[in-house]
Design a protein around this motif. Structure first.
Motif, short mmCIF file in Angstrom:
data_model
loop_
_atom_site.label_atom_id
_atom_site.label_comp_id
_atom_site.label_asym_id
_atom_site.label_seq_id
_atom_site.Cartn_x
_atom_site.Cartn_y
_atom_site.Cartn_z
N ASP A 111 0.82 -1.21 0.00
CA ASP A 111 0.00 0.00 0.00
C ASP A 111 0.85 1.26 0.00
O ASP A 111 0.61 2.18 -0.79
CB ASP A 111 -0.92 0.01 1.22
N SER A 112 1.83 1.30 0.87
CA SER A 112 2.67 2.50 0.97
C SER A 112 3.48 2.71 -0.31
O SER A 112 3.73 3.85 -0.72
CB SER A 112 3.61 2.39 2.18
N LEU A 113 3.89 1.62 -0.96
CA LEU A 113 4.66 1.74 -2.21
C LEU A 113 3.81 2.37 -3.30
O LEU A 113 4.27 3.25 -4.04
CB LEU A 113 5.14 0.36 -2.65
N LEU A 114 2.56 1.95 -3.40
CA LEU A 114 1.67 2.52 -4.42
C LEU A 114 1.35 3.98 -4.12
O LEU A 114 1.25 4.81 -5.03
CB LEU A 114 0.37 1.71 -4.51
N PHE A 115 1.18 4.29 -2.85
CA PHE A 115 0.90 5.67 -2.45
C PHE A 115 2.06 6.58 -2.85
O PHE A 115 1.85 7.65 -3.42
CB PHE A 115 0.65 5.74 -0.95
N VAL A 116 3.27 6.14 -2.56
CA VAL A 116 4.46 6.93 -2.92
C VAL A 116 4.62 6.97 -4.43
O VAL A 116 5.05 7.99 -4.99
CB VAL A 116 5.72 6.34 -2.24
N ALA A 117 4.28 5.88 -5.11
CA ALA A 117 4.36 5.86 -6.58
C ALA A 117 3.45 6.92 -7.18
O ALA A 117 3.78 7.55 -8.19
CB ALA A 117 3.97 4.48 -7.11
N GLY A 118 2.28 7.13 -6.55
CA GLY A 118 1.37 8.17 -7.02
C GLY A 118 1.98 9.55 -6.89
O GLY A 118 1.81 10.41 -7.76
N ILE A 119 2.73 9.76 -5.82
CA ILE A 119 3.39 11.04 -5.60
C ILE A 119 4.46 11.28 -6.67
O ILE A 119 4.63 12.40 -7.17
CB ILE A 119 4.02 11.09 -4.20
N TYR A 120 5.17 10.20 -7.04
CA TYR A 120 6.26 10.30 -8.02
C TYR A 120 5.82 9.80 -9.40
O TYR A 120 6.66 9.36 -10.18
CB TYR A 120 7.46 9.49 -7.54
N SER A 121 4.54 9.88 -9.71
CA SER A 121 4.02 9.31 -10.96
C SER A 121 4.71 9.90 -12.20
O SER A 121 5.04 9.17 -13.14
CB SER A 121 2.51 9.53 -11.05
N ASN A 122 4.93 11.20 -12.21
CA ASN A 122 5.56 11.83 -13.38
C ASN A 122 7.00 11.36 -13.55
O ASN A 122 7.45 11.08 -14.68
CB ASN A 122 5.52 13.35 -13.26
N MET A 123 7.72 11.24 -12.46
CA MET A 123 9.11 10.79 -12.52
C MET A 123 9.18 9.34 -12.99
O MET A 123 10.03 8.98 -13.81
CB MET A 123 9.76 10.90 -11.14
N LEU A 124 8.29 8.50 -12.50
CA LEU A 124 8.28 7.09 -12.88
C LEU A 124 7.97 6.91 -14.37
O LEU A 124 8.61 6.12 -15.06
CB LEU A 124 7.26 6.32 -12.05
N MET A 125 6.99 7.65 -14.87
CA MET A 125 6.60 7.51 -16.26
C MET A 125 7.60 8.15 -17.22
O MET A 125 7.67 7.78 -18.39
CB MET A 125 5.21 8.11 -16.48
N HIS A 126 8.38 9.08 -16.73
CA HIS A 126 9.39 9.74 -17.57
C HIS A 126 10.40 8.72 -18.09
O HIS A 126 10.90 8.86 -19.22
CB HIS A 126 10.10 10.84 -16.78
N SER A 127 10.69 7.68 -17.28
CA SER A 127 11.64 6.67 -17.71
C SER A 127 11.04 5.68 -18.71
O SER A 127 11.76 4.92 -19.35
CB SER A 127 12.15 5.88 -16.48
#
Length: 225
Positions: free
Chosen positions: A47-63
């Protein structure tokens, strides 16, 4: 690599931001898959990983593919994580169909505990097919729920339906929650929650693990009585 290893500490494996910052999108997708596709993944942050992933969604998708649009990046991230979760559950279900019954004879070890399997079984018996949906929101239980569904030979089409609904609901709730909460605090209060992730993650862990801890505590108490 040497710099990363020299600064690495084991407790970082419990911090979702560690996987986001050092592993990126592909490590995130593997963890989501492994948490239910590989029964040893119950200790991984969910749960916490997905929550943090939402915060960094733009950075994650940039790769992966930078659309230059925050909303599209968020939607694509939710789709990719949902697919990883659905495939993970499907793998757990297949594992349960093939070798699951033998797991009840396995001895406890550092990775596997019989009471984890029993918790998932009781959860499934209580909630039926809906357990596949509810289990997504309960740590540890979500690892073993698809395995138990396979053990009891839940109809594959029925399992697939609940698997898709549960996974998509879980991912949207956690990822979108992190993304929009971060956006809300920045736009409304100029407060960057990225600087306080440790506290936020701790709160998420406490809230999501509370049902499991309560069940364990009261379960032992009832047995003693």
């Amino acid at each position: 690599m040497n710099i990363l290893l020299s600064s690495f500490e084991w407790h970082q494996l419990l911090q979702p931001q560690f996987y986001i910052e050092h592993g990126g999108l592909w490590v995130l997708l593997f963890i989501v898959f492994a948490e239910t596709g590989l029964f040893v993944g119950f200790f991984l942050p969910g749960d916490s990983l997905l929550f943090v992933a939402g915060i960094y969604s733009n950075m994650l998708m940039h790769s992966f593919i930078d659309t230059q649009n925050s909303f599209i990046n968020l939607v694509l991230l939710i789709i990719l994580i949902s697919l990883a979760g659905i495939l993970g559950n499907a793998t757990g279900y297949w594992f349960g169909r093939k070798v699951g019954p033998a797991m009840y004879n396995w001895k406890d070890n550092f990775i596997f505990k019989q009471h984890y399997l029993q918790q998932a079984h009781d959860f499934y018996e209580k909630h039926g097919g809906g357990a596949i949906i509810f289990a997504r929101f309960v740590p540890i239980v979500r690892t073993f729920a698809p395995i138990v569904a396979g053990i009891v030979n839940m109809h594959q089409k029925k399992f697939t339906f609940f698997n898709i609904i549960g996974c998509v609901a879980w991912v949207i709730t956690m990822v979108a929650g992190g993304h929009y909460l971060d956006k809300f605090f920045i736009e409304t209060y100029q407060f960057d929650i990225k600087k306080h992730l440790e506290i936020i993650v701790l709160v998420i862990v406490l809230v999501t693990t509370a049902p499991v801890l309560i069940k364990l505590f009261f379960g032992k108490k009832n047995k003693q009585q």
